[in-house]
Motif scaffolding. Structure first.
Motif, PDB file in Angstrom:
ATOM      1  N   LYS A   1       0.823  -1.218   0.000  1.00 37.12           N
ATOM      2  CA  LYS A   1       0.000   0.000   0.000  1.00 37.12           C
ATOM      3  C   LYS A   1       0.855   1.264   0.000  1.00 37.12           C
TER       4      LYS A   1
ATOM      5  N   PHE B   1      -1.864  -2.111  -6.727  1.00 39.07           N
ATOM      6  CA  PHE B   1      -3.322  -2.216  -6.827  1.00 39.07           C
ATOM      7  C   PHE B   1      -3.773  -1.709  -8.195  1.00 39.07           C
TER       8      PHE B   1
ATOM      9  N   THR C   1      -6.177  -2.906 -11.873  1.00 40.27           N
ATOM     10  CA  THR C   1      -7.318  -2.034 -12.160  1.00 40.27           C
ATOM     11  C   THR C   1      -7.272  -1.499 -13.588  1.00 40.27           C
TER      12      THR C   1
ATOM     13  N   GLY D   1      -1.030  -7.158  -5.051  1.00 43.03           N
ATOM     14  CA  GLY D   1      -1.994  -6.230  -5.633  1.00 43.03           C
ATOM     15  C   GLY D   1      -3.146  -6.953  -6.304  1.00 43.03           C
TER      16      GLY D   1
ATOM     17  N   PHE E   1      -5.336  -8.766  -3.671  1.00 41.63           N
ATOM     18  CA  PHE E   1      -6.208  -7.843  -2.955  1.00 41.63           C
ATOM     19  C   PHE E   1      -7.528  -7.700  -3.694  1.00 41.63           C
ATOM     20  N   TRP E   2      -7.460  -7.528  -5.018  1.00 35.14           N
ATOM     21  CA  TRP E   2      -8.690  -7.362  -5.791  1.00 35.14           C
ATOM     22  C   TRP E   2      -9.509  -8.643  -5.836  1.00 35.14           C
TER      23      TRP E   2
ATOM     24  N   HIS F   1      -8.888  -3.251   3.408  1.00 29.80           N
ATOM     25  CA  HIS F   1      -9.214  -1.939   2.845  1.00 29.80           C
ATOM     26  C   HIS F   1      -8.821  -0.814   3.798  1.00 29.80           C
TER      27      HIS F   1
END
Length: 565
Positions: free
Chosen positions: A292, A379, A383, A440, A443-444, A478
Motif C-alpha cells: 500500500k 493495486f 485495475t 496487488g 487484494f482485488w 481496505h
C-alpha cells in the motif's frame, strides 16, 4: 397519410398496414421495436411507483410473450434463436421485477397515504383530463392532512423497519418532483385553477418537502444534510432468487456465499506465499501494508496509469490473445475523479474514459493518504487492464459495433465478469510475476470474494452497511475510507442487487466456458475471446449455448452449474 401515394402503391401500403408488422419482423427488429415501445410507455407513465405504470408495462410484456410462439423457431437462424430466448427471458424477468417492486412499495404504504392522490393528479394531467380547481384544492388539503397523520403516527412509535422507511422517503421525494411539475403545468395558464389551488398547494408541497427528511431522521437515524450515512434497501431472499433466475444462475444465495468463502481460502494461501517471498512470513497483513505504501508522488498518477495501460495492451497483442482494433487502442482517454465522486468510487472507473482516483489539494491529510495507499502502483496494475484493454474499453468497442441491439439484455455477469476474467487469465499466464504485483492482484480477488459475501448477506438481511464496511477493512485490508466508498456505491441505488456478486461469478462462468472450449482444443483462444465479445450482452449461460452449438428449443432452459469446472 397515404394521400400523396400513387394508386397502386396506396393499395400495397394499406395492405401492409392492415396486416401489421408481425409477419415482416426479424428478431432484431422485434427487439428494437419493443425497446422503443417500452421507452415510450416509460416516458409517458413516468411515475416509478405508480400501479398504472406497472400494469401498463406488464400488459406490454404479456402481449410480447403471447406473440412469441407465432414465430417459427425452427426456421430461425442460430443468432435469431438465441435472440428469441434472450427476449423471452428478458420479458419474464421484467414482469417478475415489477411484482417485486410492487411488494417492496406496499411495505412502506403506511408512510405514503397521500401517494394515490399525487399519482392521480399527475396521471390525469398526462391524460389531458379537465381539471376542476375547486375539487383539486380539496385534494391539497387531503395531502397536507395525510402527511400530518404520518407525522403523528411516527411520533407515537409507528414500527417500520429502517430499509422500508428509507425506500419510502426516497419515493416521497420522487412523488414531490412530480407534484411540483403537475402544479407548474397549470399555474398561470389556468387562472381559475391558480385562484383555487395556489395557496393550499404551497402548504401541501411544504408538508411533502418536510416529511421525507423527517422519516429518515426518526426511523432511519439519518439527520438532515447527512450525506455519509449508508442505509440501503435489502430486497430479501425471494427477490434475490428471482434475480438469479433471470441470469440463469442455478445456485441459492447461500451456495454462492459458500463459493466465495472457498475462493477466499485460495486467496489466503496465495497471500501467504507472496508475504513469505517479501520476507514478512505468515503475516500477509504486513506485506499488504508494505504494498500500500508503494504509491507515486502527487502529479505522477496519470503517467503511471498510461504506462500500465500500454503494458497490458502490448502483452495481449504480443501473445495474440484477442483482436485489438487500432481505433480501440488509439481512443481511450483519462480523467481525474473529483473528491466528491471518490466518496462513492474510491478506485478507478473505466470504459473509453478511465476515471482515476487520486488525492486533490482539497482533501485533508488523512483522506489524501488513504486515497494514495488505496490506489498504489500494484493495486492499480490490475485495475488498469480491468478498465481499459482487454477489459471494459475493448468490451465497449465491440458492444457498439456487433449486435448492438443486444445491449437491451445488459447484465453485470457479462460486463463485469469479462474484465475480472482477464484478471484471472493474466494471473494464470504469468503476467502477474513479482510478489508485490501478486499481492496487488490478490487484494482485488479477495475484494471480489468479499463483494459476493457482503452484498448477498446485506440483501438477505444478515449484515448492516456498517458490518459490511468493517468486513472489508478487517478481512480484505481496505482503507476505511475506501471501504465506506465501496459500500456506499453498492447500496446507494445505482446498482442492481446482484451487481457486486456478478464480478466474480461472471468471471467463473467465462472461465468455465473457456475451459470447455479452449482447454479441450475445440476452439482457439483468440477466436473464443473475439466471438465472446462479438456476441454482445447476454447471460453467460446463453453465451455457452451459442458458442457450443447446443440444440435450442423455444423452451430451452440453460441450467448450468459452472463452478468447479
Amino acid at each position: 397519410m397515404f394521400g400523396l401515394l400513387p394508386a397502386r402503391l396506396l393499395i400495397v401500403a394499406v395492405s401492409v398496414a392492415s396486416q401489421g408488422l408481425q409477419k415482416v419482423e426479424t428478431m432484431r427488429s422485434k427487439i428494437e421495436r419493443f425497446e422503443e415501445d417500452r421507452a415510450a410507455l416509460s416516458r409517458f407513465y413516468n411515475i416509478e411507483s405508480s400501479p398504472t405504470r406497472r400494469e401498463r408495462l406488464k400488459v406490454l410484456y404479456a402481449a410480447e410473450l403471447k406473440g412469441l410462439p407465432a414465430l417459427r423457431f425452427d426456421v430461425l437462424d442460430r443468432d435469431s434463436q438465441v435472440d428469441y430466448l434472450l427476449f423471452k427471458n428478458h420479458l419474464e424477468a421484467g414482469a417478475r421485477k415489477l411484482d417485486d417492486d410492487a411488494k417492496a412499495d406496499a411495505k412502506g404504504a403506511r408512510l405514503m397515504p397521500f401517494a394515490t392522490i399525487v399519482i392521480r393528479l399527475e396521471e390525469s394531467r398526462q391524460q389531458m383530463k379537465p381539471v376542476d380547481g375547486k375539487a383539486t384544492a380539496l385534494d391539497m388539503v387531503a395531502i397536507e392532512k395525510a402527511v400530518s397523520d404520518v407525522r403523528v403516527a411516527i411520533d407515537k412509535g409507528l414500527k417500520i423497519d429502517t430499509p422500508t422507511a428509507f425506500r419510502a422517503a426516497k419515493t416521497i421525494e420522487q412523488l414531490r418532483r412530480h407534484f411540483d411539475h403537475w402544479f407548474g403545468f397549470y399555474k398561470g395558464y389556468d387562472p381559475l385553477f391558480t385562484w383555487w389551488v395556489e395557496e393550499p398547494f404551497r402548504k401541501a408541497d411544504k408538508a411533502l418537502e418536510d416529511i421525507a427528511p423527517y422519516i429518515r431522521e426518526k426511523l432511519c437515524g439519518v439527520r438532515p444534510g447527512d450525506k455519509d450515512t449508508i442505509v440501503g434497501d435489502p430486497i430479501g431472499r425471494e427477490a434475490l432468487l428471482n434475480a438469479l433466475a433471470a441470469e440463469h444462475v442455478p445456485y441459492t444465495p447461500e451456495e454462492l456465499i459458500d463459493i466465495a468463502e472457498k475462493e477466499f481460502a485460495w486467496c489466503d494461501s496465495e497471500m501467504l506465499k507472496a508475504s513469505q517471498a517479501l520476507g514478512f512470513g505468515n503475516d500477509w497483513h504486513k506485506a499488504l501494508e508494505h504494498v500500500k505504501n508503494l504509491y507515486v508522488e502527487p502529479g505522477k498518477q496519470p503517467e503511471m496509469i498510461r504506462n500500465l495501460a500500454l503494458e497490458a495492451i502490448d502483452y495481449v497483442k504480443k501473445h495474440d490473445l484477442i483482436t485489438v482494433p487500432p481505433i480501440a487502442e488509439q481512443t481511450w482517454r483519462m480523467e481525474m475523479m473529483s473528491p466528491e465522486r471518490q466518496k462513492v468510487n474510491p478506485f478507478f472507473l473505466g470504459g473509453e474514459v478511465i476515471q482515476v482516483s487520486f488525492p486533490t489539494n482539497t482533501m485533508d491529510s488523512e483522506q489524501k493518504l488513504m486515497s494514495m495507499r488505496g490506489n498504489n502502483i500494484h493495486f492499480s496494475r490490475a485495475t488498469v487492464h480491468h478498465e481499459l484493454i482487454p477489459g471494459h474499453h475493448l468490451q465497449g468497442y465491440y458492444e457498439s459495433r456487433f449486435h448492438p441491439y443486444r445491449s437491451m439484455f445488459r447484465t453485470p455477469f457479462w460486463v463485469e465478469g469479462w474484465s475480472l476474467y482477464w484478471e484471472f487469465m493474466l494471473w494464470d499466464k504469468g503476467f502477474v510475476a513479482t510478489p508485490e504485483n501478486k499481492i496487488g492482484a490478490l487484494f482485488w480477488r479477495m475484494h471480489r470474494c468479499a463483494r459476493i459475501i457482503f452484498s448477498l448477506k446485506f440483501h438477505l438481511g444478515q449484515m448492516s452497511p456498517q458490518q459490511c464496511i468493517d468486513f472489508l477493512v478487517e478481512r480484505v485490508g481496505h482503507e476505511r475510507s475506501t471501504a465506506e466508498g465501496e459500500v456506499r456505491r453498492s447500496f446507494n441505488g445505482d446498482y442492481s442487487p446482484l451487481y457486486q456478486a456478478a464480478y466474480m461469478l461472471g468471471a467463473f462462468q467465462i472461465r468455465a466456458l473457456r475451459h470447455e472450449l479452449v482447454d479441450s482444443g475445440k476452439m482457439p483462444e483468440k477466436e473464443f475471446h473475439d466471438r465472446f465479445l462479438q456476441a454482445n450482452q447476454m447471460p453467460i449461460a446463453y453465451m455457452r449455448a451459442l458458442l457450443t452449438d447446443t440444440k435450442l428449443t423455444p423452451d430451452y432452459d440453460p441450467a448450468w452449474r459452472f463452478y468447479g469446472k
